[in-house]
Motif scaffolding. Structure first.
Motif, PDB file in Angstrom:
ATOM      1  N   ALA A  25      -3.542  -9.203 -22.751  1.00 25.77           N
ATOM      2  CA  ALA A  25      -2.857  -7.894 -22.632  1.00 25.77           C
ATOM      3  C   ALA A  25      -3.589  -7.194 -21.660  1.00 25.77           C
ATOM      4  O   ALA A  25      -2.738  -6.372 -20.862  1.00 25.77           O
ATOM      5  CB  ALA A  25      -2.482  -7.273 -24.139  1.00 25.77           C
ATOM      6  N   ALA A  26      -4.784  -7.029 -21.743  1.00 21.74           N
ATOM      7  CA  ALA A  26      -5.535  -6.078 -20.814  1.00 21.74           C
ATOM      8  C   ALA A  26      -5.440  -6.431 -19.443  1.00 21.74           C
ATOM      9  O   ALA A  26      -5.381  -5.537 -18.568  1.00 21.74           O
ATOM     10  CB  ALA A  26      -7.035  -5.994 -21.083  1.00 21.74           C
ATOM     11  N   THR A  27      -5.321  -7.971 -19.087  1.00 22.94           N
ATOM     12  CA  THR A  27      -5.109  -8.478 -17.730  1.00 22.94           C
ATOM     13  C   THR A  27      -3.821  -7.934 -17.196  1.00 22.94           C
ATOM     14  O   THR A  27      -3.730  -7.461 -16.249  1.00 22.94           O
ATOM     15  CB  THR A  27      -5.024  -9.910 -17.722  1.00 22.94           C
ATOM     16  N   ALA A  28      -2.674  -7.893 -18.197  1.00 18.88           N
ATOM     17  CA  ALA A  28      -1.260  -7.393 -17.721  1.00 18.88           C
ATOM     18  C   ALA A  28      -1.439  -6.052 -17.257  1.00 18.88           C
ATOM     19  O   ALA A  28      -1.086  -5.440 -16.282  1.00 18.88           O
ATOM     20  CB  ALA A  28      -0.124  -7.837 -18.632  1.00 18.88           C
ATOM     21  N   HIS A  29      -2.120  -5.377 -18.105  1.00 22.23           N
ATOM     22  CA  HIS A  29      -1.991  -3.815 -17.846  1.00 22.23           C
ATOM     23  C   HIS A  29      -2.983  -3.587 -16.675  1.00 22.23           C
ATOM     24  O   HIS A  29      -2.670  -2.691 -15.809  1.00 22.23           O
ATOM     25  CB  HIS A  29      -2.961  -3.211 -19.249  1.00 22.23           C
ATOM     26  N   THR A  30      -4.060  -4.230 -16.546  1.00 20.53           N
ATOM     27  CA  THR A  30      -4.869  -4.220 -15.444  1.00 20.53           C
ATOM     28  C   THR A  30      -4.050  -4.274 -14.107  1.00 20.53           C
ATOM     29  O   THR A  30      -4.073  -3.814 -13.011  1.00 20.53           O
ATOM     30  CB  THR A  30      -6.311  -5.015 -15.345  1.00 20.53           C
ATOM     31  N   GLY A  31      -3.415  -5.417 -13.944  1.00 25.83           N
ATOM     32  CA  GLY A  31      -2.573  -5.729 -12.943  1.00 25.83           C
ATOM     33  C   GLY A  31      -1.531  -4.895 -12.608  1.00 25.83           C
ATOM     34  O   GLY A  31      -1.340  -4.482 -11.273  1.00 25.83           O
ATOM     35  N   ARG A  32      -0.900  -3.935 -13.537  1.00 28.03           N
ATOM     36  CA  ARG A  32      -0.117  -2.862 -13.103  1.00 28.03           C
ATOM     37  C   ARG A  32      -0.898  -1.837 -12.503  1.00 28.03           C
ATOM     38  O   ARG A  32      -0.365  -1.043 -11.607  1.00 28.03           O
ATOM     39  CB  ARG A  32       0.775  -2.309 -14.364  1.00 28.03           C
ATOM     40  N   ARG A  33      -2.135  -1.759 -12.976  1.00 28.86           N
ATOM     41  CA  ARG A  33      -2.909  -0.563 -12.228  1.00 28.86           C
ATOM     42  C   ARG A  33      -3.341  -0.851 -10.869  1.00 28.86           C
ATOM     43  O   ARG A  33      -3.549  -0.109  -9.928  1.00 28.86           O
ATOM     44  CB  ARG A  33      -4.241  -0.166 -13.085  1.00 28.86           C
ATOM     45  N   LEU A  34      -3.709  -2.324 -10.792  1.00 25.79           N
ATOM     46  CA  LEU A  34      -4.097  -2.699  -9.412  1.00 25.79           C
ATOM     47  C   LEU A  34      -2.800  -2.703  -8.555  1.00 25.79           C
ATOM     48  O   LEU A  34      -3.313  -2.465  -7.412  1.00 25.79           O
ATOM     49  CB  LEU A  34      -4.412  -4.386  -9.514  1.00 25.79           C
ATOM     50  N   ALA A  35      -1.692  -3.001  -9.047  1.00 24.06           N
ATOM     51  CA  ALA A  35      -0.625  -2.924  -7.934  1.00 24.06           C
ATOM     52  C   ALA A  35      -0.459  -1.395  -7.556  1.00 24.06           C
ATOM     53  O   ALA A  35      -0.049  -1.361  -6.310  1.00 24.06           O
ATOM     54  CB  ALA A  35       0.802  -3.434  -8.853  1.00 24.06           C
ATOM     55  N   ARG A  36      -0.660  -0.529  -8.430  1.00 23.76           N
ATOM     56  CA  ARG A  36      -0.616   1.108  -7.997  1.00 23.76           C
ATOM     57  C   ARG A  36      -1.489   1.371  -6.992  1.00 23.76           C
ATOM     58  O   ARG A  36      -1.487   1.912  -5.902  1.00 23.76           O
ATOM     59  CB  ARG A  36      -0.738   1.787  -9.169  1.00 23.76           C
ATOM     60  N   LEU A  37      -3.010   0.906  -7.180  1.00 25.11           N
ATOM     61  CA  LEU A  37      -3.919   1.126  -6.218  1.00 25.11           C
ATOM     62  C   LEU A  37      -3.845   0.357  -4.892  1.00 25.11           C
ATOM     63  O   LEU A  37      -3.998   1.023  -3.703  1.00 25.11           O
ATOM     64  CB  LEU A  37      -5.215   0.713  -6.854  1.00 25.11           C
ATOM     65  N   GLN A  38      -3.185  -0.803  -4.994  1.00 22.83           N
ATOM     66  CA  GLN A  38      -2.858  -1.611  -3.942  1.00 22.83           C
ATOM     67  C   GLN A  38      -1.855  -0.734  -3.074  1.00 22.83           C
ATOM     68  O   GLN A  38      -2.172  -0.760  -1.711  1.00 22.83           O
ATOM     69  CB  GLN A  38      -2.351  -2.792  -4.337  1.00 22.83           C
ATOM     70  N   GLU A  39      -0.897  -0.203  -3.685  1.00 20.65           N
ATOM     71  CA  GLU A  39      -0.056   0.372  -2.849  1.00 20.65           C
ATOM     72  C   GLU A  39      -0.619   1.813  -2.094  1.00 20.65           C
ATOM     73  O   GLU A  39      -0.108   1.866  -1.035  1.00 20.65           O
ATOM     74  CB  GLU A  39       1.213   0.993  -3.590  1.00 20.65           C
ATOM     75  N   ARG A  40      -1.585   2.481  -2.875  1.00 18.62           N
ATOM     76  CA  ARG A  40      -2.222   3.432  -1.962  1.00 18.62           C
ATOM     77  C   ARG A  40      -3.305   3.007  -0.997  1.00 18.62           C
ATOM     78  O   ARG A  40      -3.305   3.537   0.008  1.00 18.62           O
ATOM     79  CB  ARG A  40      -3.174   4.159  -3.074  1.00 18.62           C
ATOM     80  N   GLY A  75      -3.568   2.671   4.844  1.00 16.38           N
ATOM     81  CA  GLY A  75      -3.947   2.020   5.896  1.00 16.38           C
ATOM     82  C   GLY A  75      -2.941   2.094   6.851  1.00 16.38           C
ATOM     83  O   GLY A  75      -3.027   2.360   8.034  1.00 16.38           O
ATOM     84  N   THR A  76      -1.638   2.868   6.612  1.00 17.63           N
ATOM     85  CA  THR A  76      -0.574   3.098   7.721  1.00 17.63           C
ATOM     86  C   THR A  76      -1.096   4.469   8.388  1.00 17.63           C
ATOM     87  O   THR A  76      -0.466   4.578   9.269  1.00 17.63           O
ATOM     88  CB  THR A  76       0.727   3.103   6.930  1.00 17.63           C
ATOM     89  N   ALA A  77      -2.097   5.062   7.844  1.00 14.58           N
ATOM     90  CA  ALA A  77      -2.603   6.346   8.459  1.00 14.58           C
ATOM     91  C   ALA A  77      -3.861   6.447   8.942  1.00 14.58           C
ATOM     92  O   ALA A  77      -4.495   7.597   9.012  1.00 14.58           O
ATOM     93  CB  ALA A  77      -2.034   7.479   7.394  1.00 14.58           C
ATOM     94  N   GLY A  78      -4.414   5.034   9.363  1.00 10.93           N
ATOM     95  CA  GLY A  78      -5.778   5.013   9.996  1.00 10.93           C
ATOM     96  C   GLY A  78      -6.989   5.027   8.963  1.00 10.93           C
ATOM     97  O   GLY A  78      -7.912   4.650   9.613  1.00 10.93           O
ATOM     98  N   ASP A  79      -6.545   4.816   7.853  1.00 11.35           N
ATOM     99  CA  ASP A  79      -7.886   4.349   6.952  1.00 11.35           C
ATOM    100  C   ASP A  79      -8.205   2.888   7.115  1.00 11.35           C
ATOM    101  O   ASP A  79      -7.383   1.856   7.148  1.00 11.35           O
ATOM    102  CB  ASP A  79      -7.385   4.698   5.492  1.00 11.35           C
ATOM    103  N   HIS A  80      -9.039   2.473   7.494  1.00  9.78           N
ATOM    104  CA  HIS A  80      -9.497   1.123   7.987  1.00  9.78           C
ATOM    105  C   HIS A  80      -9.818   0.113   6.672  1.00  9.78           C
ATOM    106  O   HIS A  80     -10.131  -0.952   6.786  1.00  9.78           O
ATOM    107  CB  HIS A  80     -10.820   1.033   8.865  1.00  9.78           C
TER     108      HIS A  80
END
Lengths: 289, 289
Positions: free
Chosen positions: B47-62, B67-72
């Motif tokens: 259950a924690a892995t699934a929850h972590t997955g959703r948090r990962l996906a949100r951080l991945q989007e950030r 990255g689209t604005a110059g963060d390397h």
């Protein structure tokens, strides 16, 4: 009013959404809010999409496994559509259900300097799926008859010659075992405005917006015309175009999952037979201390 | 007996699993069945892995948006481990939770003829994540000090020089904004046998098996020694190695999700500020008919 019939149970979504090769396309006559084939509404479609995703993942594994044993077949999903039509959302929600190992995703932007030194299909050839893979193009070689036509990035003669070049290229792909699934995500002018406004309203969506999106939107009629030409001239039995009404995101996800499923089921990839003596290997393995 | 302490609540998994740079590594002293940090067992971890997955996906989007604005900045997950240790399963179950658009996955096989004409890091440089992306290596440049050492694919002097070259390379990556997360998936000799037998027993798993897997397994001690050297010589503060006990698949998925989450939270990527006048764009858009 929906242009598509609701479809008999026995009809596939491919048949419902496929644009007949060679026929004139009139996008204004296709309702972007239509939901052809999705008889039971939003919630049922969302559940069906998740179910289809699991079936897709299983078929994808078979396709991949077959590819390890010499099967050259692969799939290429081409996503085209106006800004905000949901190309990225399709990758996230539909392709996100697959095993990422077997997906080769490429988002095509304005060509780089190096890409411009080659013919327009060069960069596309470098991004094709290998046997066993599912390739996904977020935009594609079609940009070279869309924005190139609307923005005069090439001469009319050049653009005019590209339809034939695309057809030759896609026939070549089909002969090499590539199943082409080309989806035009059809949104309405009004829905695009709503989506662009939403990007402006939410600070966490600003990065998806550029002021040039408004300039592009001002060219909507020219883009629709360019799409109509491309859909008409480059729909072939071996490389069909599907018109996916995309004002409803749930429908778009349901329909593209379903189209992929129908194509993969037709391919019916099989786990390969063992190319070794299973019993002998088992014995050797059991003998190891 | 688990070598890892169970860990205080305040301790991060990174601290629990990180191999201290420069210290000798004794793989036999690490229980592959251990589950350090996963206090509440299998179901809670899933259950924690699934929850972590959703948090990962949100951080991945950030991360992507930045990255689209110059963060390397970007992340590179390196997966290493013996056959059947679960590298592919990690991609499927952990990376499968992310948006595939932002993932750049590469599985390294035996080098092709072209790759062999270049230095061993050449093909790796061509597969690195771009700014904003999460790169995943299923095997990596470490094969060049693992199988290369065990199978004498290079001279001892050549292999010997590669540890330093790898360290220089990884330092360079870190300086360019790459967060390296190197995971060694540690399975036991017995668990490998079970997994190989399972591949032989199930016709739908035969494609994952090759008789040469048995020959490789016969070299287990030499591989463990090669891993010990690599883990010892190439663990650096800027490019740590994590030893992930991997006999339990649920633990492996939980731990690697968690390690990625801890690294991404530390990066704390932010949606970029709008580089345009939001109010003015909104007005222009509303004025369009």
């Amino acid at each position: 009013m929906p242009k598509h019939p609701v479809g008999r149970r026995s009809e596939t979504l491919r048949e419902l959404l496929r644009l007949p090769p060679g026929e004139r396309v009139d996008l204004a006559g296709h309702d972007a809010r239509a939901t052809p084939g999705a008889r039971d509404g939003k919630q049922a479609a969302q559940a069906a999409t998740a179910h289809t995703g699991r079936r897709l993942a299983r078929l994808q594994e078979r396709l991949w496994a077959a590819g390890t044993a010499g099967d050259h077949r692969r799939v290429l999903l081409v996503l085209q559509g106006m800004d905000t039509s949901g190309k990225g959302g399709t990758v996230k929600h539909v392709i996100g259900q697959l095993n990422p190992s077997g997906c080769r995703i490429r988002a095509f932007k304005a060509p780089t300097e190096e890409e411009r030194r080659h013919d327009f299909l060069w960069r596309v050839r470098g991004a094709l799926p290998a046997p066993g893979e599912i390739g996904i193009f977020d935009r594609s070689h079609y940009e070279d008859v869309l924005i190139a036509r609307v923005r005069h990035l090439a001469t009319p003669a050049e653009v005019g010659s590209r339809y034939g070049l695309i057809n030759d290229f896609e026939r070549e792909l089909a002969e090499e075992g590539v199943t082409l699934v080309k989806c035009f995500l059809h949104i309405s002018y009004e829905e695009q405005k709503r989506r662009l406004l939403r990007r402006l309203e939410r600070p966490d969506k600003h990065w998806k917006f550029a002021p040039s999106d408004i300039d592009e939107r001002a060219l909507w009629p020219a883009y629709q015309e360019a799409y109509e030409l491309a859909l008409e001239r480059c729909a072939a039995p071996y490389a069909p175009w599907y018109l996916v009404p995309a004002d409803h995101k749930w429908y778009r996800n349901w329909a593209i999952s379903r189209l992929l499923l129908e194509h993969l089921r037709e391919l019916d990839p099989r786990y390969p037979e063992a190319g070794f003596d299973v019993a002998e290997c088992r014995e050797r393995l059991l003998k190891q201390t």
